[in-house]
Structure formats: C-alpha cells, structure tokens
Design a protein around this motif. Structure first.
Motif, short mmCIF file in Angstrom:
data_model
loop_
_atom_site.label_atom_id
_atom_site.label_comp_id
_atom_site.label_asym_id
_atom_site.label_seq_id
_atom_site.Cartn_x
_atom_site.Cartn_y
_atom_site.Cartn_z
N VAL A 124 0.83 -1.21 0.00
CA VAL A 124 0.00 0.00 0.00
C VAL A 124 0.86 1.25 0.00
N ASP A 125 0.28 2.34 -0.51
CA ASP A 125 0.97 3.63 -0.54
C ASP A 125 0.74 4.42 0.74
N THR A 126 -0.39 4.17 1.37
CA THR A 126 -0.75 4.87 2.60
C THR A 126 -1.73 3.99 3.36
N ARG A 149 2.03 4.99 14.21
CA ARG A 149 2.72 5.41 12.99
C ARG A 149 1.95 5.21 11.69
N ALA A 150 0.73 4.70 11.73
CA ALA A 150 -0.05 4.66 10.50
C ALA A 150 -0.26 6.09 10.00
N ASP A 151 -0.52 6.24 8.72
CA ASP A 151 -0.66 7.59 8.16
C ASP A 151 -1.86 8.33 8.75
N THR A 200 -11.69 14.26 2.84
CA THR A 200 -10.69 15.28 2.50
C THR A 200 -9.29 14.70 2.61
N TRP A 201 -9.05 13.90 3.66
CA TRP A 201 -7.73 13.27 3.83
C TRP A 201 -7.45 12.32 2.67
N VAL A 202 -8.42 11.51 2.28
CA VAL A 202 -8.22 10.56 1.18
C VAL A 202 -7.91 11.32 -0.12
N ARG A 203 -8.66 12.37 -0.40
CA ARG A 203 -8.40 13.16 -1.62
C ARG A 203 -7.00 13.75 -1.59
N ALA A 204 -6.56 14.21 -0.43
CA ALA A 204 -5.22 14.80 -0.32
C ALA A 204 -4.14 13.74 -0.56
N GLN A 205 -4.36 12.52 -0.04
CA GLN A 205 -3.41 11.44 -0.26
C GLN A 205 -3.34 11.09 -1.75
N ALA A 207 -4.00 13.11 -4.27
CA ALA A 207 -3.31 14.21 -4.96
C ALA A 207 -1.80 14.10 -4.80
N GLU A 208 -1.35 13.77 -3.59
CA GLU A 208 0.09 13.59 -3.36
C GLU A 208 0.63 12.43 -4.18
N HIS A 209 -0.14 11.34 -4.21
CA HIS A 209 0.27 10.16 -4.98
C HIS A 209 0.40 10.51 -6.46
N ARG A 210 -0.58 11.20 -6.99
CA ARG A 210 -0.55 11.55 -8.42
C ARG A 210 0.60 12.48 -8.76
N ALA A 211 0.98 13.30 -7.79
CA ALA A 211 2.10 14.22 -8.01
C ALA A 211 3.45 13.56 -7.81
N GLY A 212 3.44 12.31 -7.34
CA GLY A 212 4.69 11.61 -7.08
C GLY A 212 5.34 12.01 -5.77
#
Length: 247
Positions: A124-126, A149-151, A200-205, A207-212
C-alpha cells in the motif's frame, strides 16, 4: 543531466490500506468511503479473510460499488502474512483490478487482527489504522505500531462513547499524544464533519500520490519504538473481521 529533484509520477492509482483489530468497523469504513467517493472517483476493493469471503460479500450486498470491483483474498493463515510478510496474493488481485478498471483508488482491507498488524509499504501507498471507541479509552494510550505510525488513525463509532463509558475527547487526546501529533480523526456516521475530514484526507493522499510526492512509510513492528508489547502476537484475534456495524 536529468533533474535530480524530478518526482516519479505513478502510472497506477492509490493503494490505500485499512487495518485494525477485529470488530473495529473496517468493512463499514470502506463502505462509507465507497458511498462518499464513488461518484467522483473510480474505486476497487480487496478484502482479506482467512477462510471466507464474508467481508467482500458484505460490501457487495451493501450496494456501494459494482460487485465486480470488490475482490476477496482468502489468506489461509495469520492475517499478518498476506498484508505484510508474503503479499503476493494481494498484489495479484490488486494488479488484476488495476488492469481491468484503472481505478483511482484501491481500498485494501486487512483481516481482523490485533494491534500489531500493519501493511507492508510494498503493498500500500498509505494506510489507515482503525480503533473502536467501544474497545476502551486506554487502547489508544497504550500505543502500538499502527496506532503510533499509520498515516491516519481513526477512532471509530464515537457516537457510542456515552453508552460505553468512554471519554471521547480524552481518547482522542491520548491517541494524538501517542502519535506525536500525527492526524487522528474521531469518526461517527452521525457526524458529517468527521466524514468530510476523512474524505478530505483521502483526496489529499490521492493528490500527493498523483504528483509523485507520496512516499510509503512502514509503521510496522520492526520500526524503532519503545513499546515492548508491540511484538506481542495474540492469535486469538487472528480471524476475519465480521463486525459490520456502521462507522
């Protein structure tokens, strides 16, 4: 010379793990996310149970997603194994979903386990770790790899707090302290603001993933920590999460 600051932009969607002890409401949390996000995002779901596909059947019957987008992995062993030690079965199912549907997000639910179970960053990525407020206010304070320590940490079913004698605010404070300030969401299906905070948190994750920019972290028990009990493994809880009460 290539720019060393250039990020690798992933060609696949976000892989989001949902883990936590049995009965904390992981399946219901995934159902909630599907209801909230499926109109705007393409989703897939992978569930993990030892000898059953009950969690997958629950999600299919809930009608939150096309049933073909919900797949089950029957681990046949301790839930730790399929999400952390030998992730092959999960990876194959996730990659099959990605090849067929190109989802924006694949939600991967761990089998119900104890406080030491976390996902491998190779799967998983997050990841979200879920606690049930009815499990007791001291659970968050005692810590553990997922709690600390989980995201994201979810304190789930907070509307039950008055009925189970738990101080909701204190439990959230204890969880935040255990996480050194990392994000904690107190979630209830009756509290729209908490649902909005989660989506909102999921959308932000995503967006970060798509941006690399999203770097998978490993909150697992082998990471440095001070809680000796993180290594305890109570196999009495190593079975599928069949408590489908709403988040």
């Amino acid at each position: 010379m290539p720019d060393s600051t250039t990020h690798h932009v992933p060609s696949r969607g976000l892989r989001l793990g949902v883990c936590g002890p049995v009965g904390t409401g992981k399946s219901s949390l995934i159902a909630l996310l599907c209801r909230e996000l499926s109109a705007e995002l393409s989703l897939g779901v992978v569930t993990n149970d030892i000898y059953t596909d009950e969690d997958a059947r629950f999600l299919r019957s809930a009608g939150v997603l096309d049933p073909e987008r919900i797949r089950a992995v029957e681990t046949g062993a301790c839930p730790h194994t399929a999400i952390r030690d030998d992730i092959t079965a999960n990876l194959l199912v996730v990659e099959e979903l990605e090849e067929t549907y190109s989802p924006d997000v694949v939600l991967i639910e761990s089998g119900g386990d104890n406080l030491t179970a976390t996902f491998s960053p190779a799967l998983v990525d997050t990841q979200i770790f879920v606690l049930d407020i009815a499990g007791g206010g001291d659970v968050a304070r005692k810590g553990g790899p997922g709690i600390e320590r989980a995201d994201l940490l979810i304190v789930n079913k907070t509307d039950l707090a008055p009925h189970v004698g738990v101080d909701r605010e204190q439990m959230v404070l204890d969880a935040t302290a255990a996480r050194d300030g990392r994000i904690v969401i107190a979630l209830s299906r009756t509290d729209r603001s908490s649902i909005d905070a989660l989506t909102t948190w999921v959308r932000a994750q995503l967006a970060e993933h798509r941006a690399g920019d999203l770097v998978p972290a490993d909150p697992g028990p082998m990471a440095p920590h001070s809680h000796s009990h993180d290594h305890d493994h109570d196999h009495s809880h190593d079975h599928g999460d069949h408590d489908h009460s709403a988040a």
